[in-house]
Write an enzyme that holds these catalytic residues in place. Structure first.
Site, PDB file in Angstrom:
ATOM      1  N   TRP A   6       0.566   6.228 -10.049  1.00  0.00           N
ATOM      2  CA  TRP A   6       1.058   6.653  -8.734  1.00  0.00           C
ATOM      3  C   TRP A   6       0.465   5.809  -7.629  1.00  0.00           C
ATOM      4  CZ3 TRP A   6       5.422   8.844  -8.716  1.00  0.00           C
ATOM      5  CH2 TRP A   6       5.794   9.715  -9.732  1.00  0.00           C
ATOM      6  N   ASP A  27      -3.220  11.045  -1.746  1.00  0.00           N
ATOM      7  CA  ASP A  27      -2.104  11.677  -2.445  1.00  0.00           C
ATOM      8  C   ASP A  27      -2.684  12.755  -3.358  1.00  0.00           C
ATOM      9  OD1 ASP A  27      -0.005  12.448  -4.034  1.00  0.00           O
ATOM     10  OD2 ASP A  27       0.586  10.425  -4.657  1.00  0.00           O
ATOM     11  N   LYS A  66       4.056  20.595  -8.196  1.00  0.00           N
ATOM     12  CA  LYS A  66       3.006  20.684  -9.215  1.00  0.00           C
ATOM     13  C   LYS A  66       2.135  21.914  -8.971  1.00  0.00           C
ATOM     14  CE  LYS A  66       4.278  16.290  -9.966  1.00  0.00           C
ATOM     15  NZ  LYS A  66       3.857  14.960  -9.573  1.00  0.00           N
TER      16      LYS A  66
HETATM   17  C1  LIG Z   1       4.528  13.817  -9.005  1.00  0.00           C
HETATM   18  C2  LIG Z   1       3.739  12.856  -8.208  1.00  0.00           C
HETATM   19  C3  LIG Z   1       4.349  12.032  -7.241  1.00  0.00           C
HETATM   20  C4  LIG Z   1       5.851  11.958  -7.049  1.00  0.00           C
HETATM   21  O1  LIG Z   1       6.355  12.884  -6.228  1.00  0.00           O
HETATM   22  P1  LIG Z   1       7.904  12.902  -5.825  1.00  0.00           P
HETATM   23  O2  LIG Z   1       8.045  14.239  -5.189  1.00  0.00           O
HETATM   24  O3  LIG Z   1       8.700  12.764  -7.089  1.00  0.00           O
HETATM   25  O4  LIG Z   1       8.129  11.776  -4.903  1.00  0.00           O
HETATM   26  C5  LIG Z   1       3.529  11.208  -6.491  1.00  0.00           C
HETATM   27  N1  LIG Z   1       2.198  11.186  -6.664  1.00  0.00           N
HETATM   28  C6  LIG Z   1       1.587  11.949  -7.594  1.00  0.00           C
HETATM   29  C7  LIG Z   1       0.103  11.878  -7.743  1.00  0.00           C
HETATM   30  C8  LIG Z   1       2.343  12.804  -8.383  1.00  0.00           C
HETATM   31  O5  LIG Z   1       1.729  13.570  -9.314  1.00  0.00           O
END
Ligand SMILES: *Cc1c(COP(=O)(O)O)cnc(C)c1O
Length: 368
Positions: free
Chosen positions: A108, A178, A202
């Site tokens: 990511w 993030d 999540k």
């Molecule tokens: C799932 C995830 C994303 C992606 O998110 P989207 O909503 O599909 O853009 C980005 N960063 C991390 C760490 C993730 O677990």
């Protein structure tokens, strides 16, 4: 039997992921008519008093759980973490002489850095691909830029199952983190961050909304020439209602926060719960004499995504099939890494992890 009474599996999906049962039940109870409203949350105006109550309740609860300081505010946006990756650079790297640092410790982080690279000067302060993204960097492994516009990090790398246990020292550059896969999973000090963002699917609700916790000071950097929707200042000014927000998803995030407050009270307690669940699985991996091999180095292991392999792909296929038969779904590792990944976010009950641990023990006994 109505579908809602069908047996639920333990769902180890990485995202969208399992939700707390009381949240699903409340959604079901209120779907046709919100108490005191007489219409579904799906049917009411985002400018109505009733929706004001819903969004304010979500924000109040989030603020309480995070101990939100006055310097920061909460925004709800669409476009997922992916859109945040693009917005961060276009909003906060507006001075073209500046550089943004990106700590790349997994899949990511790599994507986040690539979005910045399209836009301006990006410095990879670290890249962990040489060791297969199996650990987060130590402070002395970072090559930080003096006076960087910000430093981006991925708190928890969902695919590799590695997680920062402490924040890097960025010499004053605002940290942008993030937290899509570990938001509200443990206590944090919001003041340490310029911005935190998390797609909700999540740990904080359902797909459709992304929660942003932003230091208000950073809004001064947002340039008027940005497209309105892509400008944080526009969202801030509009109270997350510049346009129609993902109202149902915001409602669910509020319910998830209510569940966290009722069930745990504080993020300290949530963190203890998550650590104890992760420990069950890691202890089992460590004690398996190499039967199960963890991907992450011990110090960097994620409490959210437990990633490991078995001796052969055939054995992994058997493991997945038998786990599914025993009511444990979506344990397959990410396609880029293979193996097994158990995502055990806040809403995964202890019983689910215990069931998996017992299954893993039994699997060695019958296939060892
Ligand atoms: C799932 C995830 C994303 C992606 O998110 P989207 O909503 O599909 O853009 C980005 N960063 C991390 C760490 C993730 O677990």
């Amino acid at each position: 039997m109505s579908p809602s009474q069908a047996k639920r599996v333990f769902n180890f999906s990485a995202g969208p992921a399992t939700l707390p049962l009381p949240v699903l039940q409340q959604i079901q109870d209120e779907m046709l008519s919100l108490p005191g409203v007489g219409a579904s949350v799906l049917e009411i105006s985002h400018r109505s008093k009733d929706f004001d109550t819903i969004i304010e309740d979500a924000t109040t609860r989030l603020g309480r759980l995070l101990n939100l300081p006055d310097t920061h505010e909460i925004l709800y946006m669409q476009g997922g973490a992916a859109m945040q990756n693009a917005m961060i650079a276009s909003n906060f790297l507006t001075d073209k002489s500046q550089t943004a640092d990106y700590i790349v410790n997994g899949s990511w982080g790599k994507k986040s850095a690539a979005e910045c690279h399209r836009f301006g000067n990006m410095n990879e302060a670290y890249n962990g691909s040489d060791d297969g993204f199996s650990s987060v960097p130590s402070q002395d492994q970072l090559s930080l830029t003096e006076g960087a516009a910000y430093c981006h990090m991925t708190s928890n790398e969902t695919i590799q199952g590695i997680q920062f246990k402490q924040l890097p020292n960025t010499n004053g550059a605002p940290i942008i983190s993030d937290q899509s896969s570990d938001f509200m999973s443990r206590p944090i000090n919001v003041s340490d961050y310029g911005m935190i963002y998390a797609c909700a699917q999540k740990n904080a609700g359902i797909a459709g909304v992304t929660v942003v916790v932003l230091e208000k000071k950073l809004l001064e950097r947002c340039d008027d020439r940005l497209p309105s929707y892509l400008n944080y200042a526009v969202h801030s000014k509009g109270g997350s209602r510049f346009n129609t927000p993902p109202s149902f998803a915001i409602y669910v995030t509020g319910l998830v926060c209510k569940w966290l407050e009722n069930e745990f009270g504080t993020l300290e307690k949530v963190g203890e719960f998550n650590q104890s669940k992760a420990k069950l699985l890691y202890d089992l991996v460590d004690g398996s004499g190499g039967y199960y091999k963890g991907h992450a180095s011990k110090e960097s292991r994620s409490d959210m995504n437990v990633v490991f392999t078995l001796g052969t792909p055939e054995l992994e296929a058997k493991f997945l099939a038998e786990a599914a038969d025993a009511g444990m779904a979506t344990l397959k590792g990410h396609r880029s890494l293979g193996g097994i990944r158990a995502s055990i976010y806040n809403a995964m009950p202890l019983e689910g992890v215990q069931t998996l641990a017992q299954f893993m023990t039994d699997f060695i006994a019958s296939n060892g």
